[in-house]
Motif scaffolding. Structure first.
Motif, PDB file in Angstrom:
ATOM      1  N   ASP A  91      32.382  10.296 -13.477  1.00 37.89           N
ATOM      2  CA  ASP A  91      31.881  10.311 -14.639  1.00 37.89           C
ATOM      3  C   ASP A  91      30.650   9.371 -14.452  1.00 37.89           C
ATOM      4  O   ASP A  91      30.564   8.511 -15.391  1.00 37.89           O
ATOM      5  N   ASN A 109      30.267  14.612 -15.923  1.00 40.04           N
ATOM      6  CA  ASN A 109      30.657  15.804 -17.089  1.00 40.04           C
ATOM      7  C   ASN A 109      29.752  15.563 -18.117  1.00 40.04           C
ATOM      8  O   ASN A 109      29.203  14.404 -18.289  1.00 40.04           O
ATOM      9  N   ASN A 168      33.968  21.224 -19.017  1.00 41.63           N
ATOM     10  CA  ASN A 168      34.437  19.927 -18.440  1.00 41.63           C
ATOM     11  C   ASN A 168      34.910  20.223 -17.133  1.00 41.63           C
ATOM     12  O   ASN A 168      35.436  21.297 -16.944  1.00 41.63           O
ATOM     13  N   GLY A 184      38.456  13.507 -16.790  1.00 40.60           N
ATOM     14  CA  GLY A 184      37.160  13.619 -17.463  1.00 40.60           C
ATOM     15  C   GLY A 184      37.062  13.743 -19.068  1.00 40.60           C
ATOM     16  O   GLY A 184      37.899  12.896 -19.674  1.00 40.60           O
TER      17      GLY A 184
END
Length: 289
Positions: A91, A109, A168, A184
């Protein structure tokens, strides 16, 4: 537990410095394999007992043999490092700290801007987005770098009052025999097919904000279903949301509150009893000379 948790959080707010993490001295090969291997984490049985930690690792220290080092950098960003010097950031928000450091792989994401960047450094060899350029289509990431295999499992997100299918990705990092998962910005409990595609996760990073992703009770069910040996809470904005999650799992998991930002773990040393390990987020920094 609440008193211990409060103490740890106060220490974090007061700026207690934990260890930073880095690459091995030699440059790793970041060329994807021509014939990527299949996942070894899907439909494999439970892992082995024990766990090994190395604290106060220098930013530039190599990772021990048969091990992976995991650093909680910020929010939902973790740095995962291998013995051979490969590095991956989850991320990736575009900033890791005031250091000269380019990871080999970043995953992103787009549920919120703090989980991705529209302008990743062009020097990063591999940028893996957890969503497709075609709205609603599942991203398909399968990157085999030899020492590390990275793949994704798509899930849905809430978007503009509705649902964006496959918005996602749960990313899985397979390295040194370990299966390391990052959920995520998970907005729903995975279905049976998604759980099967995820496979075994020895270590899993779990958002525990209690509402922006999944509510606490639902996230507890996800963690119980995954049965990972190590659970790393992330995406917590206060001691309250973190405490609610810990209260929900304390009967089935050991809880280890730490002031460090990193741990080093190997497959042969996973804990006998599933354990929640609370690491403290810290941006990367070079050690003072």
């Amino acid at each position: 537990m609440r008193a211990i948790l409060s103490s740890v959080l106060v220490s974090l707010v007061c700026g207690i410095a934990g260890p930073a993490l880095g690459q091995a001295s030699s440059s790793p090969d970041t060329t994807p394999r021509a014939n990527p291997r299949m996942s070894h984490c899907i439909a494999i049985a439970d892992a082995a007992p024990g766990i090994e930690y190395l604290h106060k690792a220098s930013f530039r220290d190599p990772v021990p043999e048969y091990s992976v080092r995991i650093s909680y950098v910020a929010h939902s960003a973790y740095l995962i490092q291998t013995r051979g010097g490969l590095s991956a950031v989850t991320d990736y928000p575009g900033y890791l700290g005031n250091v000269d450091f380019i990871p080999d792989v970043v995953t992103m994401n787009h549920a919120h801007s703090s989980h991705y960047t529209t302008a990743p450094d062009p020097a990063i060899p591999h940028v893996l987005r957890g969503w497709s350029e075609t709205f609603g289509e599942a991203a398909d990431q399968h990157l085999d770098l030899g020492e590390m295999l990275i793949r994704n499992v798509s899930t849905d997100i809430r978007s503009m009052g509705g649902v964006e299918e496959n918005g996602n990705s749960i990313f899985i990092f397979e390295v040194e025999g370990l299966c390391v998962g990052h959920l995520g910005h998970l907005h729903h409990e995975p279905n049976d097919d998604q759980y099967a595609a995820i496979g075994r996760l020895d270590v899993v990073m779990v958002p525990v904000d209690g509402g922006m992703t999944l509510d606490t009770a639902s996230m507890v069910r996800v963690v119980q279903r995954l049965k990972s040996s190590i659970v790393l809470p992330m995406h917590w904005f206060s001691g309250a949301s973190l405490g609610w999650f810990l209260d929900g799992v304390e009967e089935e998991f050991d809880i280890d509150l730490r002031q460090e930002s990193s741990l080093t773990v190997s497959l042969r040393d996973l804990p006998e009893r599933p354990t929640i390990i609370v690491l403290q987020p810290e941006y990367l920094r070079d050690e003072m000379e």
